[in-house]
Design an enzyme around this catalytic site. Structure first.
Site, PDB file in Angstrom:
ATOM      1  N   SER A  99      -1.719  -5.747   2.654  1.00 45.49           N
ATOM      2  CA  SER A  99      -0.740  -4.782   3.160  1.00 45.49           C
ATOM      3  C   SER A  99       0.618  -5.459   3.340  1.00 45.49           C
ATOM      4  O   SER A  99       1.660  -4.849   3.095  1.00 45.49           O
ATOM      5  CB  SER A  99      -1.197  -4.205   4.495  1.00 45.49           C
TER       6      SER A  99
ATOM      7  N   LYS B 227       0.548  -6.772  17.266  1.00 45.58           N
ATOM      8  CA  LYS B 227       1.263  -6.642  16.000  1.00 45.58           C
ATOM      9  C   LYS B 227       2.259  -5.496  16.091  1.00 45.58           C
ATOM     10  O   LYS B 227       1.987  -4.498  16.761  1.00 45.58           O
ATOM     11  CB  LYS B 227       0.288  -6.336  14.860  1.00 45.58           C
TER      12      LYS B 227
ATOM     13  N   HIS C 243      -8.294  -2.144  -0.206  1.00 45.99           N
ATOM     14  CA  HIS C 243      -9.108  -1.509   0.840  1.00 45.99           C
ATOM     15  C   HIS C 243      -9.943  -0.361   0.251  1.00 45.99           C
ATOM     16  O   HIS C 243     -11.121  -0.209   0.577  1.00 45.99           O
ATOM     17  CB  HIS C 243      -8.223  -0.912   1.942  1.00 45.99           C
TER      18      HIS C 243
ATOM     19  N   ARG D 238     -11.128 -11.946   0.454  1.00 41.41           N
ATOM     20  CA  ARG D 238     -10.336 -12.188  -0.750  1.00 41.41           C
ATOM     21  C   ARG D 238     -10.437 -13.645  -1.183  1.00 41.41           C
ATOM     22  O   ARG D 238     -10.997 -13.967  -2.210  1.00 41.41           O
ATOM     23  CB  ARG D 238      -8.864 -11.828  -0.507  1.00 41.41           C
TER      24      ARG D 238
HETATM   25  P1  ADP Z   1      -6.814  -6.973   9.539  1.00 41.51           P
HETATM   26  O1  ADP Z   1      -5.473  -6.999  10.198  1.00 41.51           O
HETATM   27  O2  ADP Z   1      -7.934  -6.570  10.447  1.00 41.51           O
HETATM   28  O3  ADP Z   1      -7.151  -8.170   8.686  1.00 41.51           O
HETATM   29  P2  ADP Z   1      -6.324  -5.525   7.108  1.00 41.51           P
HETATM   30  O4  ADP Z   1      -5.923  -4.105   6.975  1.00 41.51           O
HETATM   31  O5  ADP Z   1      -5.335  -6.553   6.638  1.00 41.51           O
HETATM   32  O6  ADP Z   1      -6.723  -5.703   8.607  1.00 41.51           O
HETATM   33  O7  ADP Z   1      -7.693  -5.777   6.361  1.00 41.51           O
HETATM   34  C1  ADP Z   1      -8.877  -5.128   6.726  1.00 41.51           C
HETATM   35  C2  ADP Z   1     -10.027  -5.766   5.966  1.00 41.51           C
HETATM   36  O8  ADP Z   1      -9.876  -5.529   4.571  1.00 41.51           O
HETATM   37  C3  ADP Z   1     -10.134  -7.276   6.118  1.00 41.51           C
HETATM   38  O9  ADP Z   1     -11.507  -7.615   6.128  1.00 41.51           O
HETATM   39  C4  ADP Z   1      -9.477  -7.799   4.876  1.00 41.51           C
HETATM   40  O10 ADP Z   1      -9.975  -9.085   4.516  1.00 41.51           O
HETATM   41  C5  ADP Z   1      -9.892  -6.748   3.872  1.00 41.51           C
HETATM   42  N1  ADP Z   1      -8.973  -6.660   2.737  1.00 41.51           N
HETATM   43  C6  ADP Z   1      -7.634  -6.542   2.772  1.00 41.51           C
HETATM   44  N2  ADP Z   1      -7.111  -6.511   1.531  1.00 41.51           N
HETATM   45  C7  ADP Z   1      -8.166  -6.624   0.675  1.00 41.51           C
HETATM   46  C8  ADP Z   1      -8.304  -6.693  -0.742  1.00 41.51           C
HETATM   47  N3  ADP Z   1      -7.230  -6.677  -1.547  1.00 41.51           N
HETATM   48  N4  ADP Z   1      -9.550  -6.816  -1.260  1.00 41.51           N
HETATM   49  C9  ADP Z   1     -10.621  -6.878  -0.433  1.00 41.51           C
HETATM   50  N5  ADP Z   1     -10.565  -6.847   0.887  1.00 41.51           N
HETATM   51  C10 ADP Z   1      -9.355  -6.711   1.458  1.00 41.51           C
END
Ligand code: ADP
Length: 164
Positions: free
Chosen positions: A128, A41, A17, A90
């Site tokens: 996460s 969630k 992130h 990703r």
């Molecule tokens: P959500 O529950 O909305 O998917 P996340 O916190 O999991 O929230 O992710 C927020 C955004 O960040 C999403 O667009 C996700 O694809 C992106 N994201 C999460 N991890 C990575 C990573 N390792 N590299 C690039 N983008 C990421």
């Protein structure tokens, strides 16, 4: 002034992130990273805790603000006065869901665009949920999150790593 929002769960914020935040912050005059309060969630960290962790990791980025919201992202974007949503991509597995969300958001608010930044290769595997899972078994998460957040994750999960 160009403005974008980067919505997500950030439970917790990972280095993947952080990479997206740094890159998006260079592209827009102002970026708001916003924690979605999703009632479907059960998060590890509360919205307030996630906001605090994001504030800490973004403290050196002068054009980045941290916020939280509930409800539709499209409504939140409109309230924030922006037409641009940032999301990270990703793998192909992200694509289907992200495409559907982007199209839904555009249906709700036709002026809205989603800008996808592709992950840096070193974080392609990182999520996460991986952080939470590895930490819950006492594994090392220091390559996934900042040291401060790693301690918070272990402490929240009640994991004692005996100084490892
Ligand atoms: P959500 O529950 O909305 O998917 P996340 O916190 O999991 O929230 O992710 C927020 C955004 O960040 C999403 O667009 C996700 O694809 C992106 N994201 C999460 N991890 C990575 C990573 N390792 N590299 C690039 N983008 C990421």
């Amino acid at each position: 002034m160009s403005k974008a929002i980067y919505p997500g769960s950030f439970d917790p914020v990972t280095l993947g992130h952080v990479d997206i935040i740094h890159r998006a912050a260079k592209m827009f005059d102002s970026l708001t990273v916003s924690v979605l309060n999703n009632s479907e969630k059960t998060p590890l960290f509360s919205v307030d805790e996630r906001v605090k962790m994001l504030r800490e990791v973004c403290k050196d980025l002068s054009n980045v603000k941290i916020d939280s919201f509930s409800g539709l992202t499209a409504d939140y974007a409109q309230r924030s006065g922006t037409d641009v949503i940032i999301r990270g991509l990703r793998a192909i597995t992200d694509f289907e869901y992200e495409l559907q969300m982007a199209q839904t958001n555009r249906k709700i608010l036709p002026t809205l665009d989603t800008v996808f930044l592709t992950t840096s290769l070193e974080y392609a595997y990182l999520s996460s949920s991986i952080v939470r899972e590895v930490a819950s078994y006492g594994g090392d998460i220091h390559e996934f999150v900042t040291p401060d957040i790693a301690e918070k994750v272990y402490s929240k999960l009640g994991v004692n790593r005996n100084g490892k």
